[in-house]
Design a protein around this motif. Structure first.
Motif, PDB file in Angstrom:
ATOM      1  N   VAL A 107       0.838  -1.197   0.000  1.00  0.00           N
ATOM      2  CA  VAL A 107       0.000   0.000   0.000  1.00  0.00           C
ATOM      3  C   VAL A 107       0.879   1.256   0.000  1.00  0.00           C
ATOM      4  N   LEU A 108       2.043   1.154   0.650  1.00  0.00           N
ATOM      5  CA  LEU A 108       2.971   2.293   0.743  1.00  0.00           C
ATOM      6  C   LEU A 108       3.374   2.812  -0.633  1.00  0.00           C
ATOM      7  N   THR A 109       3.597   1.902  -1.582  1.00  0.00           N
ATOM      8  CA  THR A 109       4.015   2.313  -2.927  1.00  0.00           C
ATOM      9  C   THR A 109       2.949   3.187  -3.579  1.00  0.00           C
ATOM     10  N   ILE A 110       1.691   2.775  -3.469  1.00  0.00           N
ATOM     11  CA  ILE A 110       0.602   3.561  -4.060  1.00  0.00           C
ATOM     12  C   ILE A 110       0.389   4.843  -3.266  1.00  0.00           C
ATOM     13  N   TRP A 111       0.581   4.790  -1.949  1.00  0.00           N
ATOM     14  CA  TRP A 111       0.483   5.980  -1.089  1.00  0.00           C
ATOM     15  C   TRP A 111       1.493   7.038  -1.550  1.00  0.00           C
ATOM     16  N   ASN A 112       2.725   6.633  -1.835  1.00  0.00           N
ATOM     17  CA  ASN A 112       3.744   7.578  -2.287  1.00  0.00           C
ATOM     18  C   ASN A 112       3.359   8.198  -3.629  1.00  0.00           C
ATOM     19  N   ALA A 113       2.756   7.390  -4.522  1.00  0.00           N
ATOM     20  CA  ALA A 113       2.283   7.926  -5.799  1.00  0.00           C
ATOM     21  C   ALA A 113       1.146   8.920  -5.563  1.00  0.00           C
ATOM     22  N   TYR A 114       0.308   8.632  -4.584  1.00  0.00           N
ATOM     23  CA  TYR A 114      -0.838   9.488  -4.231  1.00  0.00           C
ATOM     24  C   TYR A 114      -0.380  10.858  -3.738  1.00  0.00           C
ATOM     25  N   ILE A 115       0.534  10.887  -2.778  1.00  0.00           N
ATOM     26  CA  ILE A 115       0.934  12.184  -2.219  1.00  0.00           C
ATOM     27  C   ILE A 115       1.797  12.966  -3.206  1.00  0.00           C
ATOM     28  N   LYS A 116       2.499  12.254  -4.099  1.00  0.00           N
ATOM     29  CA  LYS A 116       3.272  12.950  -5.127  1.00  0.00           C
ATOM     30  C   LYS A 116       2.339  13.651  -6.106  1.00  0.00           C
ATOM     31  N   GLN A 117       1.259  12.987  -6.487  1.00  0.00           N
ATOM     32  CA  GLN A 117       0.293  13.594  -7.410  1.00  0.00           C
ATOM     33  C   GLN A 117      -0.417  14.771  -6.760  1.00  0.00           C
ATOM     34  N   LYS A 118      -0.689  14.678  -5.457  1.00  0.00           N
ATOM     35  CA  LYS A 118      -1.448  15.712  -4.754  1.00  0.00           C
ATOM     36  C   LYS A 118      -0.581  16.874  -4.273  1.00  0.00           C
ATOM     37  N   GLU A 119       0.731  16.725  -4.316  1.00  0.00           N
ATOM     38  CA  GLU A 119       1.624  17.724  -3.723  1.00  0.00           C
ATOM     39  C   GLU A 119       1.359  19.131  -4.240  1.00  0.00           C
ATOM     40  N   GLY A 120       1.128  19.259  -5.558  1.00  0.00           N
ATOM     41  CA  GLY A 120       0.897  20.582  -6.140  1.00  0.00           C
ATOM     42  C   GLY A 120      -0.402  21.220  -5.703  1.00  0.00           C
ATOM     43  N   ARG A 121      -1.379  20.408  -5.289  1.00  0.00           N
ATOM     44  CA  ARG A 121      -2.693  20.932  -4.886  1.00  0.00           C
ATOM     45  C   ARG A 121      -2.766  21.227  -3.390  1.00  0.00           C
ATOM     46  N   TRP A 122      -1.954  20.516  -2.612  1.00  0.00           N
ATOM     47  CA  TRP A 122      -1.962  20.703  -1.156  1.00  0.00           C
ATOM     48  C   TRP A 122      -1.027  21.832  -0.751  1.00  0.00           C
ATOM     49  N   SER A 123      -1.255  22.342   0.457  1.00  0.00           N
ATOM     50  CA  SER A 123      -0.273  23.240   1.046  1.00  0.00           C
ATOM     51  C   SER A 123       0.970  22.417   1.393  1.00  0.00           C
ATOM     52  N   HIS A 124       2.102  23.097   1.492  1.00  0.00           N
ATOM     53  CA  HIS A 124       3.348  22.380   1.794  1.00  0.00           C
ATOM     54  C   HIS A 124       3.249  21.685   3.143  1.00  0.00           C
ATOM     55  N   ARG A 125       2.586  22.325   4.097  1.00  0.00           N
ATOM     56  CA  ARG A 125       2.449  21.741   5.430  1.00  0.00           C
ATOM     57  C   ARG A 125       1.621  20.465   5.381  1.00  0.00           C
ATOM     58  N   TYR A 126       0.539  20.482   4.603  1.00  0.00           N
ATOM     59  CA  TYR A 126      -0.335  19.314   4.509  1.00  0.00           C
ATOM     60  C   TYR A 126       0.384  18.159   3.815  1.00  0.00           C
ATOM     61  N   TYR A 127       1.187  18.492   2.804  1.00  0.00           N
ATOM     62  CA  TYR A 127       1.985  17.456   2.137  1.00  0.00           C
ATOM     63  C   TYR A 127       2.974  16.830   3.118  1.00  0.00           C
ATOM     64  N   LEU A 128       3.650  17.657   3.915  1.00  0.00           N
ATOM     65  CA  LEU A 128       4.619  17.145   4.887  1.00  0.00           C
ATOM     66  C   LEU A 128       3.933  16.275   5.939  1.00  0.00           C
ATOM     67  N   ASP A 129       2.693  16.626   6.296  1.00  0.00           N
ATOM     68  CA  ASP A 129       1.942  15.805   7.255  1.00  0.00           C
ATOM     69  C   ASP A 129       1.728  14.397   6.703  1.00  0.00           C
ATOM     70  N   HIS A 130       1.421  14.298   5.417  1.00  0.00           N
ATOM     71  CA  HIS A 130       1.223  12.989   4.788  1.00  0.00           C
ATOM     72  C   HIS A 130       2.545  12.217   4.691  1.00  0.00           C
ATOM     73  N   ALA A 131       3.611  12.924   4.306  1.00  0.00           N
ATOM     74  CA  ALA A 131       4.921  12.272   4.221  1.00  0.00           C
ATOM     75  C   ALA A 131       5.371  11.792   5.597  1.00  0.00           C
ATOM     76  N   ASP A 132       5.048  12.566   6.626  1.00  0.00           N
ATOM     77  CA  ASP A 132       5.418  12.208   7.992  1.00  0.00           C
ATOM     78  C   ASP A 132       4.681  10.950   8.446  1.00  0.00           C
ATOM     79  N   MET A 133       3.455  10.774   7.983  1.00  0.00           N
ATOM     80  CA  MET A 133       2.671   9.597   8.352  1.00  0.00           C
ATOM     81  C   MET A 133       3.276   8.299   7.811  1.00  0.00           C
ATOM     82  N   SER A 134       4.090   8.401   6.771  1.00  0.00           N
ATOM     83  CA  SER A 134       4.599   7.194   6.120  1.00  0.00           C
ATOM     84  C   SER A 134       6.117   7.061   6.178  1.00  0.00           C
TER      85      SER A 134
END
Length: 422
Positions: A107-134
């Motif tokens: 699941v982690l592999t798809i999760w990384n693809a997910y947050i990479k695709q969303k990075e441009g739409r999220w705030s930098h802080r929200y992206y870091l929160d997702h990266a921190d979770m994994s």
């Protein structure tokens, strides 16, 4: 010898049983009901269903499965599905390989693809929160440690679930994870669950990954497993201001001291104020542009004491509250210094966000209109009038913001050399 049957006939169990293996090589018979479906018999007597079609002018042949493992109806259905793919110009062999590769991933592999695709739409802080979770965990923490805290960074909060494959990620596994984590970190568990639910919805709607999700609702209605969140109420009272400012001004690091004081006096969010750049400061018109999580940016007045604090800071890099040790280039961990200042002053526990809450509360002492303090703080408008009929000029905000600052400084017994406005 082969049973005398035509090369093409309607497949039935009795007819297929009559087929005998050839003396050499293989023999193929075709189903009269399903175009492209055949049965292949080797000289060893192995019978298997096959599907044959033409793609881009070339004949492709696929093995569906052994006759003993597939019913005639299942083979016919599979042949039709393969025919549809080929008719759309899709090579089933390539799709099968892609599917196999994806199914072997965690699941982690798809999760990384997910947050990479969303990075441009999220705030930098929200992206870091997702990266921190994994995150992997195990990194050495060199600074910013609380007492008795390990200097080894823990693995991401969601990592135990993300390390599973999709067929292992079940409702039962998520509930077991919730039961373990909710005791010590209920709020973080609630946030992580919300992130996981959003990720599952995204995966189930993604053309390349949706086949991995059998049930996209397995995370739904699990909030009831968590305790009801209790809102924090930490806030400085006006009678505590003199002690708080006196202790914060004694912090040895000038940048941290100025940051904490100005954070209280602007009501800004922790990250948006820490990442303030010199290019966002206008000392002629006395304003500051803040990167807002609600409206992208907002302009606030630069009040006299806040401008005084900022003007005394050294220009190390692009950021006002610069840090040479932080990877981001700006201040990241003022929490320890705040805790020490509170301890010196004998004041109760206060979070960084509590300073923002304090600004909103202290603003009421000067009878500041709620809409004005909310606009300064960057709160999302909550009423129709605020959304559509209130366009406050910066001078109106400045009038009240200065009044709030003067009240706070008076209660804190702070005097400073003011420059006349240009």
């Amino acid at each position: 010898m082969l049973t005398q049957l035509p090369k093409k006939f309607s497949f039935t169990i009795k007819k297929l049983e009559k087929l005998s293996p050839p003396l050499a090589g293989q023999a193929i018979f075709w189903d009269a009901k399903t175009p492209g479906l055949g049965i292949r018999i080797t000289k060893n007597g192995v019978k298997a269903y096959i599907a044959q079609n033409r793609l881009n002018g070339r004949t492709i042949r696929l093995t569906i499965g052994l006759v003993d493992s597939w019913s005639i109806e299942e083979a016919q259905s599979e042949a039709r599905q393969l025919a549809v793919l080929i008719d759309r110009g899709i090579d089933p062999r390539v799709e099968k390989l892609k599917t196999k590769l994806i199914q072997n991933q965690t699941v982690l592999t798809i999760w990384n693809a997910y947050i990479k695709q969303k990075e441009g739409r999220w705030s930098h802080r929200y992206y870091l929160d997702h990266a921190d979770m994994s995150r992997d965990g195990g990194e050495i923490i060199s600074r910013g440690l609380r007492k008795n805290q390990s200097n080894i960074k823990e693995r991401g909060f969601l990592r135990p679930l993300l390390n599973l494959s999709f067929d292992q990620l079940t409702r039962e596994k998520v509930i077991a994870w919730i039961e373990k984590e909710k005791v010590s970190r209920p709020l973080k568990t609630r946030l992580a669950l919300a992130m996981l639910k959003a990720f599952i919805r995204w995966t189930s709607n993604h053309s390349s990954y949706k086949h991995l999700i059998v049930d996209n609702t397995f995370c739904e209605r699990l909030n009831q497993e968590l305790p009801v969140p209790v809102a924090r109420r930490d806030c400085l009272q006006k009678e505590q201001l003199e002690f708080w400012f006196g202790s914060v001004k004694k912090i040895k690091t000038q940048t941290i001291s100025a940051y904490l004081q100005s954070l209280l006096l602007t009501g800004a969010r922790r990250e948006e104020w820490a990442s303030l750049k010199w290019s966002n400061i206008d000392t002629i018109w006395h304003t500051a542009i803040i990167h807002d999580k609600v409206q992208e940016t907002r302009v606030i007045p630069l009040t006299p004491y806040v401008e005084y604090l900022i003007s005394s800071l050294p220009k190390i890099n692009d950021f006002v509250f610069a840090s040479e040790r932080s990877k981001s280039g700006y201040l990241k961990e003022p929490r320890i210094a705040l805790d020490q200042a509170l301890h010196r002053a004998g004041l109760p526990f206060l979070t960084i966000h509590g300073l923002r809450r304090s600004f909103g509360t202290l603003a009421e002492w000067v009878e500041c209109p709620a809409g004005i303090s909310a606009q300064i703080m960057g709160h999302k408008p909550s009423a129709i009038a605020e959304k559509h009929y209130r366009q406050r000029p910066i001078d109106l905000l400045r009038k009240w913001h200065i009044r709030i600052e003067e009240f706070i400084l008076q209660e804190a017994s702070i005097d400073f050399p003011q420059k006349p406005n240009n």
